[in-house]
Design an enzyme around this catalytic site. Structure first.
Site, mmCIF file in Angstrom:
data_model
loop_
_atom_site.group_PDB
_atom_site.id
_atom_site.type_symbol
_atom_site.label_atom_id
_atom_site.label_comp_id
_atom_site.label_asym_id
_atom_site.label_seq_id
_atom_site.Cartn_x
_atom_site.Cartn_y
_atom_site.Cartn_z
ATOM 1 N N HIS A 161 43.205 62.043 -61.682
ATOM 2 C CA HIS A 161 42.311 63.172 -62.047
ATOM 3 C C HIS A 161 40.896 62.676 -62.368
ATOM 4 O O HIS A 161 40.183 63.340 -63.117
ATOM 5 C CB HIS A 161 42.853 63.964 -63.243
ATOM 6 C CG HIS A 161 44.320 64.271 -63.165
ATOM 7 N ND1 HIS A 161 44.817 65.445 -62.656
ATOM 8 C CD2 HIS A 161 45.402 63.524 -63.502
ATOM 9 C CE1 HIS A 161 46.134 65.423 -62.701
ATOM 10 N NE2 HIS A 161 46.527 64.260 -63.202
ATOM 11 N N SER A 282 13.735 56.461 -52.858
ATOM 12 C CA SER A 282 13.241 57.835 -52.907
ATOM 13 C C SER A 282 11.727 57.801 -52.770
ATOM 14 O O SER A 282 11.069 56.911 -53.301
ATOM 15 C CB SER A 282 13.636 58.467 -54.242
ATOM 16 O OG SER A 282 12.770 59.555 -54.519
ATOM 17 N N LYS A 288 14.678 54.853 -57.859
ATOM 18 C CA LYS A 288 15.928 55.217 -57.192
ATOM 19 C C LYS A 288 16.359 54.227 -56.130
ATOM 20 O O LYS A 288 15.555 53.660 -55.403
ATOM 21 C CB LYS A 288 15.780 56.595 -56.524
ATOM 22 C CG LYS A 288 15.582 57.717 -57.500
ATOM 23 C CD LYS A 288 16.882 58.280 -58.021
ATOM 24 C CE LYS A 288 17.727 58.838 -56.927
ATOM 25 N NZ LYS A 288 18.409 60.056 -57.261
ATOM 26 N N GLU A 295 27.061 58.199 -48.415
ATOM 27 C CA GLU A 295 27.045 59.668 -48.364
ATOM 28 C C GLU A 295 27.226 60.170 -46.924
ATOM 29 O O GLU A 295 27.946 61.137 -46.668
ATOM 30 C CB GLU A 295 25.738 60.210 -48.934
ATOM 31 C CG GLU A 295 25.577 59.939 -50.422
ATOM 32 C CD GLU A 295 24.151 60.187 -50.868
ATOM 33 O OE1 GLU A 295 23.827 61.333 -51.204
ATOM 34 O OE2 GLU A 295 23.347 59.240 -50.872
#
Ligand code: ARG
Length: 463
Positions: A161, A282, A288, A295
């Site tokens: 979980h 970024s 970043k 992704e």
């Protein structure tokens, strides 16, 4: 009389050429030119067989072979002029062959149809992609084995979980993916073995009256045997569907690992550092470092599974044998194959380059009362308390630790004895994370010795 603009390959009975929209919806040359090498290999095998069986002369076969090699070199060098009016790769190649060698070109299509031709070309193309997927999976599995070997005894939290469950080892977690990609590899190999029958010689649908030798063309093209039913041979797209479903399952596995890498590389987790080579920055936030490759791999399953669904729907309910619907098979497979190979390669690169932050992993492994099960197991083993009762006692101790803002090993013996009088000092030997993972020696368990045994088994399998 035939109109000048009617199709030169099949226009005999047509008085006029097609409407521009008809030509646009009908043509597949925009994408099936990717099968040019397979088409020419199939034609060369077919021509050699026609000569060997006496259907055409050796001279014609020689001219066809030479001409096809010229066509191939034109396509490879980018000088070939593809024509939409000629619909597809099969007719583009044959028409150019006619320009180069003249009359013998017209004999190539003896005892053959575009229906068995396209099935053959497409199978050869898909077969190459299965071979590429096999290489990609092997490379990825090897990268995971190296990670597992390096960190067979690094502790980290295991989750259910996405809540801390029990400590596991880094090696064990890597090896979980080795098992998944290993099953993908076996699906790739199964699919390849099952699909490797030659459709060539099934002709339009019924076979042919020419004395062709289907074993000869099958073996020339690396097939195990000719397919046994000509109707099936021209109608079958199972091989493409198996390719797509195998790709879908593998992409799903890739997406799960990609998701973990996204989570693990976040500032909140800091379990891994991805290399600069597989991250991006970024344009507005200078601090970043984004896990874009992970992704994108996570997203690839969408289009690959979409391709699988799309081709399933195209094939559903089609009567035997060939229908033009089946031309809609290729773009789905091409796109899925390109993205599957890319995702495999990107994942391999990320896995090779990533660094596990061993200290963060260890700190997280010990938090969240991750050794509570060990405490309960100790009571069962040493005090012979029924597991359910031990579970209850442990739950009370977890609540106590939580209330005090400390971990289980920080509770005193007196605290513990207050909940269950039988507990002794020995309990502290199982509360450490290292003790916990070392004790999980059941086959397939997380103990470093078990993990190393599984790594050795895989290395041997792959050698
Ligand atoms: N371009 C066609 C395809 O991809 C080739 C087969 C055409 N056969 C036919 N009977 N029209 O399916």
């Amino acid at each position: 009389m035939t109109d000048q603009s009617s199709n030169q390959m099949w226009g005999g009975r047509f008085a006029a050429g097609p409407d521009a929209i008809m030509e646009a919806i009908n043509a597949s040359i925009g994408y099936d030119q990717r099968m040019a090498a397979q088409d020419i290999a199939g034609s060369r095998a077919h021509a050699a067989m026609l000569a060997a069986t006496g259907v055409i002369t050796d001279n014609d076969a020689d001219a066809i072979r030479e001409g096809l090699l010229t066509v191939l070199s034109e396509i490879e060098s980018g000088t070939f002029q593809f024509s939409t009016a000629l619909e597809d790769i099969h007719m583009n190649v044959e028409a150019r062959l006619k320009e180069i060698i003249g009359e013998p070109a017209g004999r190539l299509h003896t005892g053959r149809s575009r229906n068995d031709q396209v099935a053959t070309d497409f199978k050869l193309w898909v077969r190459d992609q299965l071979d590429a997927a096999e290489s990609g999976l092997l490379a990825l599995i090897n990268a995971l084995l190296s990670q597992a070997e390096a960190g067979a005894d690094w502790v980290m939290p295991g989750f259910t979980h996405l809540q801390t469950a029990q400590p596991v080892t880094w090696g064990h977690h890597m090896m979980a993916y080795v098992e998944m990609f290993g099953r993908d590899l076996s699906r790739v190999r199964d699919a390849r073995a099952r699909m490797n029958e030659s459709p060539l010689g099934a002709a339009a649908l019924a076979g042919t009256s020419f004395p062709i030798d289907r074993d000869m063309t099958a073996s020339a093209l690396g097939f195990d045997r000719p397919s046994a039913n000509s109707l099936d041979a021209v109608s079958d797209r199972d091989f493409a569907l198996e390719f797509l479903s195998t790709a879908s399952i593998c992409a799903m596995h890739l997406s799960r690992f990609a998701e973990e890498l996204v989570i693990w590389s976040s500032a909140q987790f800091r379990f891994v550092t991805l290399s600069d080579r597989f991250s991006t920055g970024s344009s507005i936030m200078p601090q970043k470092k984004n896990p874009d490759a992970a992704e994108l791999i996570r997203a690839k399953v969408g289009r690959i599974f979409g391709a699988n669904t799309a081709l399933m729907m195209v094939m559903k309910g089609l009567p035997l044998a060939y229908s033009k619907d089946m031309q809609e098979d290729k773009e789905q497979v091409f796109d899925a194959a390109d993205n599957w190979m890319l995702a495999l390669a990107a994942m391999e690169g990320m896995v090779k380059d990533m660094t596990a932050n061993v200290d963060s992993l260890a700190a997280a492994a010990g938090s969240g009362f991750s050794t509570a099960t060990d405490l309960a197991d100790w009571m069962v083993r040493v005090l012979k308390v029924p597991f359910r009762d031990a579970h209850h006692v442990t739950g009370t101790l977890v609540a106590m630790a939580e209330q005090r803002g400390c971990d289980l090993p920080d509770l005193s013996l007196e605290d513990m004895q207050g909940v269950h009088a039988g507990i002794t000092q020995d309990i502290f030997t199982v509360l450490g994370v290292e003790n916990s993972v070392n004790s999980r020696m059941s086959y397939g368990g997380t103990a470093p010795a078990q993990v190393r045994a599984q790594i050795a088994r895989w290395r041997e399998n792959l050698a």
